[in-house]
Design a protein around this motif. Structure first.
Motif, PDB file in Angstrom:
ATOM      1  N   TYR A  51       1.083  -8.928   0.828  1.00  0.00           N
ATOM      2  CA  TYR A  51      -0.276  -8.377   0.187  1.00  0.00           C
ATOM      3  C   TYR A  51       0.176  -7.086  -0.721  1.00  0.00           C
ATOM      4  O   TYR A  51      -0.207  -6.855  -1.648  1.00  0.00           O
ATOM      5  CB  TYR A  51      -1.312  -8.168   1.118  1.00  0.00           C
ATOM      6  CG  TYR A  51      -1.563  -9.287   2.023  1.00  0.00           C
ATOM      7  CD1 TYR A  51      -1.503 -10.702   1.576  1.00  0.00           C
ATOM      8  CD2 TYR A  51      -2.184  -9.048   3.284  1.00  0.00           C
ATOM      9  CE1 TYR A  51      -1.888 -11.617   2.308  1.00  0.00           C
ATOM     10  CE2 TYR A  51      -2.437 -10.196   4.212  1.00  0.00           C
ATOM     11  CZ  TYR A  51      -2.308 -11.328   3.567  1.00  0.00           C
ATOM     12  OH  TYR A  51      -2.518 -12.738   4.362  1.00  0.00           O
ATOM     13  N   ALA A  52       0.939  -6.057   0.169  1.00  0.00           N
ATOM     14  CA  ALA A  52       1.159  -4.956  -0.596  1.00  0.00           C
ATOM     15  C   ALA A  52       2.176  -5.190  -1.724  1.00  0.00           C
ATOM     16  O   ALA A  52       2.163  -4.246  -2.884  1.00  0.00           O
ATOM     17  CB  ALA A  52       1.951  -4.066   0.492  1.00  0.00           C
ATOM     18  N   ILE A  53       3.189  -5.989  -1.805  1.00  0.00           N
ATOM     19  CA  ILE A  53       4.010  -6.366  -2.858  1.00  0.00           C
ATOM     20  C   ILE A  53       3.130  -6.801  -3.905  1.00  0.00           C
ATOM     21  O   ILE A  53       3.588  -6.359  -5.091  1.00  0.00           O
ATOM     22  CB  ILE A  53       5.099  -7.278  -2.378  1.00  0.00           C
ATOM     23  CG1 ILE A  53       6.087  -6.612  -1.311  1.00  0.00           C
ATOM     24  CG2 ILE A  53       5.937  -7.788  -3.500  1.00  0.00           C
ATOM     25  CD1 ILE A  53       7.162  -7.624  -0.717  1.00  0.00           C
ATOM     26  N   TYR A  54       2.304  -7.822  -3.757  1.00  0.00           N
ATOM     27  CA  TYR A  54       1.362  -8.314  -4.739  1.00  0.00           C
ATOM     28  C   TYR A  54       0.406  -7.330  -5.585  1.00  0.00           C
ATOM     29  O   TYR A  54       0.502  -7.197  -6.631  1.00  0.00           O
ATOM     30  CB  TYR A  54       0.435  -9.472  -4.087  1.00  0.00           C
ATOM     31  CG  TYR A  54      -0.295 -10.298  -5.295  1.00  0.00           C
ATOM     32  CD1 TYR A  54       0.361 -11.330  -6.018  1.00  0.00           C
ATOM     33  CD2 TYR A  54      -1.820  -9.873  -5.574  1.00  0.00           C
ATOM     34  CE1 TYR A  54      -0.388 -11.670  -6.734  1.00  0.00           C
ATOM     35  CE2 TYR A  54      -2.107 -10.501  -6.609  1.00  0.00           C
ATOM     36  CZ  TYR A  54      -1.753 -11.602  -7.087  1.00  0.00           C
ATOM     37  OH  TYR A  54      -2.478 -12.180  -8.267  1.00  0.00           O
ATOM     38  N   LYS A  55       0.104  -6.725  -4.830  1.00  0.00           N
ATOM     39  CA  LYS A  55      -1.036  -5.509  -5.196  1.00  0.00           C
ATOM     40  C   LYS A  55       0.086  -4.442  -5.884  1.00  0.00           C
ATOM     41  O   LYS A  55      -0.468  -4.007  -6.955  1.00  0.00           O
ATOM     42  CB  LYS A  55      -1.694  -4.861  -4.083  1.00  0.00           C
ATOM     43  CG  LYS A  55      -2.541  -5.559  -3.417  1.00  0.00           C
ATOM     44  CD  LYS A  55      -3.253  -4.652  -2.431  1.00  0.00           C
ATOM     45  CE  LYS A  55      -4.315  -5.424  -1.599  1.00  0.00           C
ATOM     46  NZ  LYS A  55      -4.963  -4.839  -0.335  1.00  0.00           N
ATOM     47  N   GLY A  56       1.012  -4.055  -5.492  1.00  0.00           N
ATOM     48  CA  GLY A  56       1.894  -3.229  -6.176  1.00  0.00           C
ATOM     49  C   GLY A  56       2.662  -3.693  -7.477  1.00  0.00           C
ATOM     50  O   GLY A  56       2.266  -3.169  -8.720  1.00  0.00           O
ATOM     51  N   TYR A  57       3.120  -5.067  -7.582  1.00  0.00           N
ATOM     52  CA  TYR A  57       3.476  -5.527  -8.674  1.00  0.00           C
ATOM     53  C   TYR A  57       2.489  -5.900  -9.950  1.00  0.00           C
ATOM     54  O   TYR A  57       2.583  -5.382 -11.155  1.00  0.00           O
ATOM     55  CB  TYR A  57       4.205  -6.903  -8.459  1.00  0.00           C
ATOM     56  CG  TYR A  57       5.232  -7.511  -9.594  1.00  0.00           C
ATOM     57  CD1 TYR A  57       6.326  -6.809  -9.530  1.00  0.00           C
ATOM     58  CD2 TYR A  57       5.018  -8.554 -10.321  1.00  0.00           C
ATOM     59  CE1 TYR A  57       7.371  -7.111 -10.600  1.00  0.00           C
ATOM     60  CE2 TYR A  57       5.765  -9.137 -11.265  1.00  0.00           C
ATOM     61  CZ  TYR A  57       6.964  -8.489 -11.350  1.00  0.00           C
ATOM     62  OH  TYR A  57       7.799  -8.712 -12.547  1.00  0.00           O
ATOM     63  N   VAL A  58       1.310  -6.423  -9.301  1.00  0.00           N
ATOM     64  CA  VAL A  58       0.329  -6.488 -10.042  1.00  0.00           C
ATOM     65  C   VAL A  58      -0.332  -5.521 -11.029  1.00  0.00           C
ATOM     66  O   VAL A  58      -0.681  -5.295 -11.896  1.00  0.00           O
ATOM     67  CB  VAL A  58      -0.962  -7.469  -9.616  1.00  0.00           C
ATOM     68  CG1 VAL A  58      -2.064  -7.712 -10.440  1.00  0.00           C
ATOM     69  CG2 VAL A  58      -0.410  -8.812  -9.302  1.00  0.00           C
ATOM     70  N   SER A  59      -0.500  -4.435 -10.322  1.00  0.00           N
ATOM     71  CA  SER A  59      -0.979  -3.204 -10.736  1.00  0.00           C
ATOM     72  C   SER A  59      -0.130  -2.531 -11.623  1.00  0.00           C
ATOM     73  O   SER A  59      -0.746  -1.927 -12.590  1.00  0.00           O
ATOM     74  CB  SER A  59      -1.087  -2.307  -9.704  1.00  0.00           C
ATOM     75  OG  SER A  59       0.062  -1.691  -9.141  1.00  0.00           O
TER      76      SER A  59
END
Length: 359
Positions: free
Chosen positions: A266-274
């Motif tokens: 979830y952290a990777i997804y949020k970081g990349y998408v942000s």
């Protein structure tokens, strides 16, 4: 001493500097040069990178582009020699680069919390985002077909056709598992054949040690740019998912330690998408989870192929190590697949929530 000669090409008085091996990289050899100013000295591995000039030109092009489009971005570019050359060349066969050492910066070798995963993903996403309008045709392919899954599968099949009966017998279960997961290859071929994903400037080696952090573990930038070339987001996201999600790395022989940290996903997804924002296409969001399977499966193929080819690529320290590595990654793939539906539901929820906030 050879390294002293290299420093002199950059105008450094070697009496004022101390040179010591640095980092954990497996391809290029790296040293820290400590003195009145601190530097990183690196020798390019000519057996992996056949055309060092292509790497130097890529870096120069990216540095120039970012200087004009994102002047505040920390791009760690090589320092030219006294003659203005991008690399120091010795005997037409050894190539060295000197980089400034970013003071008060740190690198880490393994993820210890979700925030580090978020920061790393944000930095790799930011790198690609800032270069979204860069003309891809200018970039050299420093490692052609590096993440071509079809090529890796064909190499695996060729290795199976030439390997001895004893090796085929020992690896039989792993070989069968590769065919069990062959749908991952078919999906990749469909994506590429139908051009469903945009080509981008991609790092291609997103291990955590390729992110520079400050003292508080906030991401500063990405480093080790030799593999930067045109590619698909699958490579960068997939490599993060492959290497960040489990506390056990690919060398672990106790497969019970191979677990998936879903909060890290979830952290990777949020970081990349942000970082990517609206530049990320609907198809890239749809195949975000798939990218993890894609990269894990590719690594299985590469390890098992090397085992069948008598360990000619990856260095080994004990018998059957490449087979064990392949089995390790198969276990990771199994665990990742079990979490896949929860990952997809999270992405759907996150996207729905984000769209509602924006609207």
């Amino acid at each position: 001493m050879m390294l002293d000669q290299i420093l002199e090409l950059y105008g450094l008085n070697t009496n004022n500097y101390h040179i010591k091996s640095f980092g954990t990289g497996l391809i290029n050899h790296t040293w820290k040069v400590s003195g009145p100013e601190n530097y990183i000295l690196q020798r390019i591995n000519p057996y992996v990178f056949k055309n060092p000039e292509a790497i130097a030109e890529n870096m120069a092009l990216l540095a120039e582009y970012l200087k004009h489009t994102a002047p505040n971005y920390l791009f760690v570019a090589p320092i030219p020699t006294l003659k203005g050359e991008r690399m120091a060349e010795i005997n037409h066969k050894e190539y060295y680069r000197l980089f400034p050492f970013i003071d008060n910066s740190v690198t880490i070798t393994e993820i210890t919390n979700q925030q580090e995963a978020f920061e790393a993903a944000q930095q790799f996403g930011k790198f690609t985002y800032l270069l979204r309008d860069f003309k891809l045709e200018k970039l050299h392919y420093t490692l052609p077909q590096f993440h071509d899954l079809k090529l890796r599968f064909d190499q695996f099949k060729e290795a199976c056709s030439t390997a001895g009966a004893d090796k085929l017998a020992i690896a039989a279960t792993a070989i069968n598992d590769i065919y069990k997961y062959q749908g991952i290859l078919f999906t990749y071929m469909q994506l590429i054949d139908h051009q469903q994903l945009p080509l981008r400037v991609i790092h291609h080696d997103t291990k955590i040690s390729n992110v520079l952090f400050d003292q508080h573990h906030n991401g500063l930038c990405v480093i080790d740019l030799d593999t930067v070339m045109p590619g698909y987001f699958l490579s960068d996201v997939g490599d993060m998912l492959r290497t960040y999600l489990s506390p056990a790395n690919e060398e672990e022989r106790d497969f019970s330690k191979i677990q998936i940290n879903e909060e890290c996903f979830y952290a990777i997804y949020k970081g990349y998408v942000s970082a990517m924002g609206t530049a990320l296409t609907p198809a890239e969001k749809e195949y975000f989870t798939y990218s993890g399977k894609y990269m894990i499966y590719m690594q299985v193929l590469r390890f098992l192929t090397d085992f069948l080819n008598d360990d000619i690529y990856y260095h080994t320290t004990y018998p059957l190590q490449n087979l064990v590595r392949a089995q390790n990654q198969l276990k990771l793939l199994e665990q990742f697949t079990r979490s896949e539906n929860r990952f997809k539901k999270f992405i759907e929820y996150f996207s729905f929530k984000h769209d509602n906030i924006v609207n």
